[in-house]
Design a protein around this motif. Structure first.
Motif, PDB file in Angstrom:
ATOM      1  N   ARG A  70       0.867  -1.182   0.000  1.00 21.48           N
ATOM      2  CA  ARG A  70       0.000   0.000   0.000  1.00 21.48           C
ATOM      3  C   ARG A  70       0.904   1.231   0.000  1.00 21.48           C
ATOM      4  NH1 ARG A  70      -4.176   1.962  -1.807  1.00 21.48           N
ATOM      5  NH2 ARG A  70      -5.622   3.068  -0.478  1.00 21.48           N
ATOM      6  N   VAL A  71       0.564   2.245  -0.829  1.00 20.59           N
ATOM      7  CA  VAL A  71       1.382   3.448  -0.940  1.00 20.59           C
ATOM      8  C   VAL A  71       0.516   4.678  -0.683  1.00 20.59           C
ATOM      9  CG1 VAL A  71       2.971   4.768  -2.397  1.00 20.59           C
ATOM     10  CG2 VAL A  71       2.780   2.293  -2.706  1.00 20.59           C
ATOM     11  N   PHE A  72       1.046   5.583   0.102  1.00 18.22           N
ATOM     12  CA  PHE A  72       0.372   6.835   0.426  1.00 18.22           C
ATOM     13  C   PHE A  72       1.392   7.957   0.290  1.00 18.22           C
ATOM     14  CE2 PHE A  72      -0.610   9.973   3.840  1.00 18.22           C
ATOM     15  CZ  PHE A  72      -1.814  10.441   3.335  1.00 18.22           C
ATOM     16  N   VAL A  73       1.057   8.998  -0.476  1.00 11.60           N
ATOM     17  CA  VAL A  73       1.936  10.150  -0.646  1.00 11.60           C
ATOM     18  C   VAL A  73       1.166  11.392  -0.207  1.00 11.60           C
ATOM     19  CG1 VAL A  73       3.328  11.518  -2.254  1.00 11.60           C
ATOM     20  CG2 VAL A  73       3.094   9.044  -2.603  1.00 11.60           C
ATOM     21  N   SER A 102      -2.509   3.534  -9.262  1.00 11.69           N
ATOM     22  CA  SER A 102      -3.335   4.456  -8.475  1.00 11.69           C
ATOM     23  C   SER A 102      -4.645   3.824  -8.066  1.00 11.69           C
ATOM     24  CB  SER A 102      -3.668   5.710  -9.297  1.00 11.69           C
ATOM     25  OG  SER A 102      -2.532   6.442  -9.630  1.00 11.69           O
ATOM     26  N   ASP A 103      -5.129   4.176  -6.873  1.00 12.03           N
ATOM     27  CA  ASP A 103      -6.525   3.896  -6.544  1.00 12.03           C
ATOM     28  C   ASP A 103      -7.382   4.657  -7.544  1.00 12.03           C
ATOM     29  OD1 ASP A 103      -5.628   2.435  -4.391  1.00 12.03           O
ATOM     30  OD2 ASP A 103      -6.408   3.798  -2.858  1.00 12.03           O
ATOM     31  N   GLY A 122      -0.832   9.334 -11.816  1.00 12.00           N
ATOM     32  CA  GLY A 122      -1.544   9.702 -10.611  1.00 12.00           C
ATOM     33  C   GLY A 122      -1.899  11.166 -10.575  1.00 12.00           C
ATOM     34  N   VAL A 123      -2.765  11.499  -9.613  1.00  9.73           N
ATOM     35  CA  VAL A 123      -3.170  12.880  -9.392  1.00  9.73           C
ATOM     36  C   VAL A 123      -3.419  13.053  -7.900  1.00  9.73           C
ATOM     37  CG1 VAL A 123      -5.626  12.452  -9.814  1.00  9.73           C
ATOM     38  CG2 VAL A 123      -4.690  14.718 -10.239  1.00  9.73           C
ATOM     39  N   GLY A 127      -3.833  17.283  -1.667  1.00  8.14           N
ATOM     40  CA  GLY A 127      -2.449  17.003  -1.318  1.00  8.14           C
ATOM     41  C   GLY A 127      -2.131  15.549  -1.037  1.00  8.14           C
ATOM     42  N   GLU A 128      -3.039  14.636  -1.413  1.00  5.22           N
ATOM     43  CA  GLU A 128      -2.809  13.213  -1.156  1.00  5.22           C
ATOM     44  C   GLU A 128      -2.969  12.382  -2.421  1.00  5.22           C
ATOM     45  OE1 GLU A 128      -5.496  11.916   1.892  1.00  5.22           O
ATOM     46  OE2 GLU A 128      -4.611  13.248   3.402  1.00  5.22           O
ATOM     47  N   TRP A 129      -2.164  11.338  -2.497  1.00  8.00           N
ATOM     48  CA  TRP A 129      -2.300  10.316  -3.541  1.00  8.00           C
ATOM     49  C   TRP A 129      -2.221   8.966  -2.852  1.00  8.00           C
ATOM     50  CZ3 TRP A 129       0.894   6.243  -4.838  1.00  8.00           C
ATOM     51  CH2 TRP A 129       0.492   5.513  -5.962  1.00  8.00           C
ATOM     52  N   ARG A 130      -3.047   8.026  -3.312  1.00  9.53           N
ATOM     53  CA  ARG A 130      -3.059   6.671  -2.753  1.00  9.53           C
ATOM     54  C   ARG A 130      -3.042   5.653  -3.883  1.00  9.53           C
ATOM     55  NH1 ARG A 130      -5.000   6.866   2.753  1.00  9.53           N
ATOM     56  NH2 ARG A 130      -5.523   9.015   3.259  1.00  9.53           N
ATOM     57  N   GLY A 131      -2.345   4.571  -3.620  1.00 10.98           N
ATOM     58  CA  GLY A 131      -2.294   3.515  -4.617  1.00 10.98           C
ATOM     59  C   GLY A 131      -1.606   2.275  -4.076  1.00 10.98           C
ATOM     60  N   HIS A 132      -1.179   1.444  -5.012  1.00 12.77           N
ATOM     61  CA  HIS A 132      -0.531   0.184  -4.669  1.00 12.77           C
ATOM     62  C   HIS A 132       0.772   0.045  -5.437  1.00 12.77           C
ATOM     63  CE1 HIS A 132      -4.668  -0.645  -3.423  1.00 12.77           C
ATOM     64  NE2 HIS A 132      -4.103  -1.462  -2.554  1.00 12.77           N
ATOM     65  N   LEU A 133       1.640  -0.763  -4.872  1.00 11.77           N
ATOM     66  CA  LEU A 133       2.908  -1.103  -5.487  1.00 11.77           C
ATOM     67  C   LEU A 133       2.966  -2.615  -5.577  1.00 11.77           C
ATOM     68  CD1 LEU A 133       5.928  -0.430  -6.275  1.00 11.77           C
ATOM     69  CD2 LEU A 133       6.438  -0.733  -3.837  1.00 11.77           C
TER      70      LEU A 133
END
Length: 168
Positions: A70-73, A102-103, A122-123, A127-133
């Motif tokens: 899980r990735v969170f920026v 990206s989610d 992604g977008v 101010g947040e981006w969420r996705g998977h690796l």
């Protein structure tokens, strides 16, 4: 944007008088407005000095398959992801044997640098981006790209992308 916080500074009477006079020569009767512009420009120019400008968190939630993360920026300043009133999409860094995804709500179509086509990227929202690796085409324990390298690549890639729009 609502302006509620106050910066206070003590200066000599001479410096204050000179500043007010200079503001008037710029056609600004309100020194506080000029001071706000100076502070805003200074922060924009030096924001990259803050270590937490782009924070990347990669975790392995319970129940995730091997090779899935899980990735969170998060951006310190969400406005950095907006240019001329529009949200700026970004490409993912190219990582050996890794794939970012990206989610749904953070997915964007972005052009390739050579203008030969498009890919999913992604977008940021607020101010947040969420996705998977994912480990791509190889077992996780054999992957040549460690998670710490993914984290740093993603952070530096996004920072460089945001910098393209910083002075615009």
């Amino acid at each position: 944007m609502e302006k509620t916080e106050l910066l206070r500074v003590r200066v000599s009477p001479r410096l204050k008088a000179d500043f007010e006079e200079i503001c008037k020569t710029f056609g600004n009767e309100h020194p506080a407005d000029m001071l706000r512009e100076i502070v805003d420009s200074f922060v924009k120019l030096n924001l990259d000095r803050l270590g937490d400008r782009v924070v990347v968190h990669i975790s392995k939630p319970e129940g995730y398959d091997p090779g899935a993360w899980r990735v969170f920026v998060k951006l310190r300043n969400p406005d950095e992801a907006i240019w001329m009133g529009s949200i700026v999409p970004f490409r993912f860094p190219q990582l050996d044997k890794r794939r970012l995804h990206s989610d749904d709500e953070y997915r964007a179509v972005v052009g390739l640098p050579d203008f030969s086509g498009y890919e999913l990227g992604g977008v940021f929202f607020n101010g947040e981006w969420r996705g998977h690796l994912y480990s791509n085409g190889i077992e996780e324990d054999q992957n040549p790209t460690p998670i710490d390298q993914v984290k740093e690549s993603l952070r530096s890639h996004i920072t460089a992308h945001l910098d393209k729009f910083k002075s615009s």
